[in-house]
Scaffold this motif. Structure first.
Motif, PDB file in Angstrom:
ATOM      1  N   ASP A 109       0.808  -1.226   0.000  1.00 47.69           N
ATOM      2  CA  ASP A 109       0.000   0.000   0.000  1.00 47.69           C
ATOM      3  C   ASP A 109       0.840   1.275   0.000  1.00 47.69           C
ATOM      4  OD1 ASP A 109       0.989  -0.299   2.551  1.00 47.69           O
ATOM      5  OD2 ASP A 109      -0.853   0.269   3.564  1.00 47.69           O
ATOM      6  N   GLU A 110       2.119   1.169  -0.325  1.00 51.61           N
ATOM      7  CA  GLU A 110       2.995   2.341  -0.393  1.00 51.61           C
ATOM      8  C   GLU A 110       3.872   2.250  -1.640  1.00 51.61           C
ATOM      9  OE1 GLU A 110       4.519   3.852   3.763  1.00 51.61           O
ATOM     10  OE2 GLU A 110       4.649   1.680   3.689  1.00 51.61           O
ATOM     11  N   MET A 111       4.055   3.380  -2.320  1.00 50.95           N
ATOM     12  CA  MET A 111       4.869   3.402  -3.532  1.00 50.95           C
ATOM     13  C   MET A 111       5.665   4.699  -3.611  1.00 50.95           C
ATOM     14  SD  MET A 111       1.931   1.972  -6.126  1.00 50.95           S
ATOM     15  CE  MET A 111       0.894   0.611  -5.559  1.00 50.95           C
ATOM     16  N   PHE A 112       6.962   4.561  -3.843  1.00 50.73           N
ATOM     17  CA  PHE A 112       7.783   5.722  -4.156  1.00 50.73           C
ATOM     18  C   PHE A 112       7.630   6.030  -5.643  1.00 50.73           C
ATOM     19  CE2 PHE A 112      10.290   4.264  -0.402  1.00 50.73           C
ATOM     20  CZ  PHE A 112      10.272   5.453   0.307  1.00 50.73           C
ATOM     21  N   CYS A 113       7.496   7.304  -5.972  1.00 53.59           N
ATOM     22  CA  CYS A 113       7.322   7.713  -7.362  1.00 53.59           C
ATOM     23  C   CYS A 113       8.154   8.970  -7.601  1.00 53.59           C
ATOM     24  CB  CYS A 113       5.862   8.037  -7.674  1.00 53.59           C
ATOM     25  SG  CYS A 113       4.661   6.981  -6.838  1.00 53.59           S
ATOM     26  N   GLU A 114       8.810   9.042  -8.756  1.00 55.09           N
ATOM     27  CA  GLU A 114       9.556  10.256  -9.101  1.00 55.09           C
ATOM     28  C   GLU A 114       8.934  10.914 -10.330  1.00 55.09           C
ATOM     29  OE1 GLU A 114      14.015  12.083  -9.805  1.00 55.09           O
ATOM     30  OE2 GLU A 114      13.769  10.071  -8.967  1.00 55.09           O
ATOM     31  N   PHE A 115       8.722  12.232 -10.222  1.00 55.10           N
ATOM     32  CA  PHE A 115       8.061  12.989 -11.281  1.00 55.10           C
ATOM     33  C   PHE A 115       8.951  14.118 -11.809  1.00 55.10           C
ATOM     34  CE2 PHE A 115       4.881  11.257  -8.416  1.00 55.10           C
ATOM     35  CZ  PHE A 115       4.002  10.631  -9.280  1.00 55.10           C
ATOM     36  N   THR A 116      10.258  14.037 -11.544  1.00 50.86           N
ATOM     37  CA  THR A 116      11.165  15.116 -11.932  1.00 50.86           C
ATOM     38  C   THR A 116      11.069  15.412 -13.427  1.00 50.86           C
ATOM     39  OG1 THR A 116      12.651  14.384 -10.169  1.00 50.86           O
ATOM     40  CG2 THR A 116      13.544  15.938 -11.790  1.00 50.86           C
ATOM     41  N   GLY A 117      11.013  14.366 -14.241  1.00 48.57           N
ATOM     42  CA  GLY A 117      11.014  14.564 -15.687  1.00 48.57           C
ATOM     43  C   GLY A 117       9.653  14.635 -16.322  1.00 48.57           C
ATOM     44  N   SER A 118       8.588  14.385 -15.549  1.00 49.58           N
ATOM     45  CA  SER A 118       7.265  14.320 -16.175  1.00 49.58           C
ATOM     46  C   SER A 118       6.244  15.283 -15.580  1.00 49.58           C
ATOM     47  CB  SER A 118       6.707  12.888 -16.053  1.00 49.58           C
ATOM     48  OG  SER A 118       6.531  12.518 -14.700  1.00 49.58           O
ATOM     49  N   HIS A 120       5.902  18.455 -15.511  1.00 44.35           N
ATOM     50  CA  HIS A 120       5.486  19.589 -16.351  1.00 44.35           C
ATOM     51  C   HIS A 120       4.396  19.206 -17.353  1.00 44.35           C
ATOM     52  CE1 HIS A 120       8.356  17.501 -18.944  1.00 44.35           C
ATOM     53  NE2 HIS A 120       7.794  18.137 -19.971  1.00 44.35           N
ATOM     54  N   LEU A 121       4.217  17.916 -17.591  1.00 44.16           N
ATOM     55  CA  LEU A 121       3.187  17.466 -18.526  1.00 44.16           C
ATOM     56  C   LEU A 121       1.790  17.495 -17.906  1.00 44.16           C
ATOM     57  CD1 LEU A 121       5.073  14.361 -19.962  1.00 44.16           C
ATOM     58  CD2 LEU A 121       4.838  16.611 -21.050  1.00 44.16           C
ATOM     59  N   PHE A 122       1.729  17.560 -16.563  1.00 50.17           N
ATOM     60  CA  PHE A 122       0.440  17.382 -15.898  1.00 50.17           C
ATOM     61  C   PHE A 122       0.059  18.516 -14.943  1.00 50.17           C
ATOM     62  CE2 PHE A 122       2.413  13.226 -16.671  1.00 50.17           C
ATOM     63  CZ  PHE A 122       1.470  12.658 -17.507  1.00 50.17           C
ATOM     64  N   ALA A 123       1.035  19.213 -14.372  1.00 47.12           N
ATOM     65  CA  ALA A 123       0.717  20.218 -13.362  1.00 47.12           C
ATOM     66  C   ALA A 123       1.833  21.240 -13.263  1.00 47.12           C
ATOM     67  CB  ALA A 123       0.500  19.545 -12.008  1.00 47.12           C
ATOM     68  N   ASP A 124       1.515  22.370 -12.635  1.00 45.73           N
ATOM     69  CA  ASP A 124       2.507  23.436 -12.459  1.00 45.73           C
ATOM     70  C   ASP A 124       3.371  23.225 -11.228  1.00 45.73           C
ATOM     71  OD1 ASP A 124       1.596  24.802 -14.709  1.00 45.73           O
ATOM     72  OD2 ASP A 124       0.069  25.892 -13.559  1.00 45.73           O
ATOM     73  N   GLN A 132      -4.109  15.626  -8.128  1.00 45.13           N
ATOM     74  CA  GLN A 132      -4.666  14.972  -9.323  1.00 45.13           C
ATOM     75  C   GLN A 132      -4.633  13.449  -9.174  1.00 45.13           C
ATOM     76  OE1 GLN A 132      -3.432  15.929 -13.352  1.00 45.13           O
ATOM     77  NE2 GLN A 132      -2.823  17.994 -12.701  1.00 45.13           N
ATOM     78  N   ILE A 133      -3.476  12.953  -8.758  1.00 46.20           N
ATOM     79  CA  ILE A 133      -3.299  11.505  -8.619  1.00 46.20           C
ATOM     80  C   ILE A 133      -4.201  10.977  -7.509  1.00 46.20           C
ATOM     81  CG2 ILE A 133      -1.654   9.683  -8.026  1.00 46.20           C
ATOM     82  CD1 ILE A 133       0.532  11.480  -9.310  1.00 46.20           C
ATOM     83  N   GLN A 134      -4.271  11.710  -6.412  1.00 50.44           N
ATOM     84  CA  GLN A 134      -5.143  11.339  -5.292  1.00 50.44           C
ATOM     85  C   GLN A 134      -6.590  11.212  -5.759  1.00 50.44           C
ATOM     86  OE1 GLN A 134      -6.051  14.458  -2.384  1.00 50.44           O
ATOM     87  NE2 GLN A 134      -5.309  13.090  -0.762  1.00 50.44           N
TER      88      GLN A 134
END
Length: 413
Positions: A109-118, A120-124, A132-134
Motif C-alpha cells: 500500500d505504499e509506492m515511491f514515485c519520481e516525477f522530476t522529468g514528467s 510539467h506534462l500534468f501540473a505546475d 490529481q493523482i489522489q
C-alpha cells in the motif's frame, strides 16, 4: 553553468488499505467501524487494518480482536482477502504509471514515485500533481491516498508518515530546509527506521527527538552502530541520494517461507510434516526463479511469548534447490537444536542464491533423479493447482499444504 534541477519524489500511501478495499466492496459498511482481522478460530485473531471510524474508537492495528471488541462492541469484522488487495494495489500502480514510469513499490500500500522529468506534462507544481493523482485513485478505486513530497525518498517518506497522514487533505511537500520546523520536534520513535529497541537505546543516550538525533555527531553514531548509525543520522537530516527504481527489489537475496501453526505441535513426527511442506514450497519457488541456495536456514518458535523458546540456525551447503536434499538438511538442523518444547511457528529459507544452470555432479547421489521428480511435481502443480499432487504426509492431521494453498501471505485469498 545550468543549475541542477531539484528532484520531485512522492511517497504515495493508501489509508487503512485492507479496510478501505473491504468498504469499497461493501458500501453497506461505509458508516460503520470496520476491521480486517485473522481467523479467531485458528487463534490468529489480530487486527491487520482498521478503518478511521474504528481507530476513532481506540482500535489499533496489531492488537487482538477481543481487545478491539472491548473498545468497540459494534465493530464489523472482515476476514482478509489477500488476492483482492493485491489486485487493487496493482490497479493503483497502473494509475500512477500514467504520470511517470518511475514507480517503486515499497509495500502493498505504499509506492515511491519520481516525477522530476514528467511533472510539467500534468501540473505546475507537485502539490497540484499529487492532488490529481489522489483524485484519480479515489475515483477509480474508492481508496483514499496520502502523498508526502520531497526532493528524495527519505524526505517523502518522513513527510508522509509524520505530516501528510495527519492532515485533512493528505498532501504535503517538505523542503529539507524545513525539517527543523516540521519534523525535528517529533519523538525519535516516530522516525522511519527506528524500532522499539533502537528507540530505547537512543533514549538512554539522551536522544529524545528527531532533532536530537540529527544534531548528534555522526562519529558517535557510527562508533556505536556502524553503518546503521549513519543511516539513522542521514534519515534525521533528510539526506538520501538513492534513485527511485523499478528494479530495486528485483535482486532477491533469499527465498523463504514460514507459517504459524493452528495449534502447538509437540511431536517430532508432526513437526517433520510441516518442515517438509515448507521445504517443498521454498524449493519450488527457487526452481521457478531458476535459483538455488548455498545457505539453508531454519527458524523454530514456541507459543509462549512471555517465555520464548526456539532457535534460528543456518548451515552452508553445496548449492541446491532439490526438495528432499533441503528437507534432509533442515531435519538435521532441527534435531540438533530442538529443545523438545512445543512448536508454534516454523520457517525455512534458502540464501546466498545463484543461478541453477550450473551445479556439481556426484557419483554417490543421484541428483538428476531427484530433480526429475521435482520437475514433474512442479509441472503438475503449475497446470492443475498447488494441491493437484501432494506427498502423503501432507494429508495427515499435521499437514498444512492444503490449507496454505487457499492463502496468500498466510491469509485467505
Amino acid at each position: 553553468m545550468l543549475k541542477k534541477q531539484q528532484r520531485t519524489v512522492m511517497l504515495i500511501d493508501m489509508q487503512s488499505f485492507y479496510a478501505s478495499v473491504e468498504k469499497a466492496k461493501h458500501p453497506e459498511y461505509n458508516n460503520k467501524p470496520l476491521v480486517v482481522a485473522g481467523d479467531p478460530a485458528r487463534r490468529s485473531g489480530i487486527i491487520l487494518a482498521a478503518c478511521p471510524l474504528a481507530k476513532a474508537k481506540g482500535v489499533k492495528t496489531a492488537e487482538t480482536l477481543w481487545q478491539a471488541l472491548q473498545k468497540c462492541p459494534e465493530l464489523i469484522i472482515v476476514r482478509p482477502h489477500m488476492q483482492d488487495y493485491i489486485d487493487v494495489s496493482m490497479q493503483i500502480m497502473k494509475i500512477i504509471e500514467q504520470y511517470t514510469d518511475l514507480v517503486e513499490p515499497y509495500s502493498i500500500d505504499e509506492m515511491f514515485c519520481e516525477f522530476t522529468g514528467s511533472m510539467h506534462l500534468f501540473a505546475d507544481n507537485p502539490i497540484d500533481l499529487a492532488k490529481q493523482i489522489q483524485a484519480k485513485i479515489f475515483n477509480d478505486t474508492e481508496i483514499y491516498a496520502r502523498a508526502g513530497i520531497g526532493e528524495n525518498k527519505i524526505l517523502s517518506k518522513v513527510c508522509c508518515d509524520i505530516i501528510a497522514k495527519k492532515i485533512s487533505d493528505g498532501v504535503f511537500q517538505l523542503e529539507k530546509s524545513d525539517l527543523e520546523k516540521y519534523i525535528w520536534d517529533q519523538p525519535v520513535r516516530e522516525m522511519w527506521g527506528i524500532g522499539s529497541r533502537m528507540g530505547k537505546h537512543l533514549f538512554k543516550m539522551g536522544i529524545h527527538t528527531i532533532g536530537d538525533l540529527a544534531k548528534t555527531p555522526l562519529s558517535l553514531l557510527r562508533k556505536k552502530w556502524g553503518v546503521n548509525g549513519e543511516v539513522i543520522w542521514r534519515t534525521a537530516n533528510g539526506i538520501d541520494s538513492s534513485p527511485v527504481s523499478v528494479n530495486t527489489h528485483s535482486m532477491q537475496k533469499e527465498i523463504g517461507n514460514g507459517m504459524t501453526l493452528p495449534r502447538d505441535y509437540r511431536t517430532a513426527d508432526e513437526i517433520e510434516v510441516v518442515i517438509l511442506d515448507i521445504c517443498s514450497e521454498v524449493c519450488r519457488r527457487a526452481r521457478k526463479k531458476g535459483l538455488m541456495g548455498s545457505v539453508v536456514s531454519l527458524s523454530i518458535s514456541g507459543a509462549d511469548f512471555d517465555h520464548p523458546t526456539g532457535f534460528h540456525k543456518q548451515i552452508n551447503v553445496d548449492p541446491t534447490n532439490i526438495t528432499l536434499d533441503v528437507y534432509d538438511i533442515v531435519k538435521r538442523l532441527f534435531y540438533a537444536n530442538w529443545d523438545r518444547q512445543p512448536v508454534r511457528r516454523v520457517g525455512v529459507s534458502l540464501g546466498d542464491l545463484a543461478k541453477d544452470d550450473i551445479y556439481q555432479l556426484s557419483f554417490f547421489d543421484n541428483k538428476e533423479r531427484k530433480k526429475a521428480v521435482d520437475k514433474v511435481m512442479d509441472e503438475i502443480k503449475d497446470r492443475y493447482g498447488d494441491i493437484a499432487i501432494l506427498r502423503a504426509s501432507s494429508l495427515t492431521d499435521a499437514g498444512q499444504a492444503v490449507d496454505r494453498a487457499a492463502k496468500i501471505g498466510g491469509h485467505y485469498k
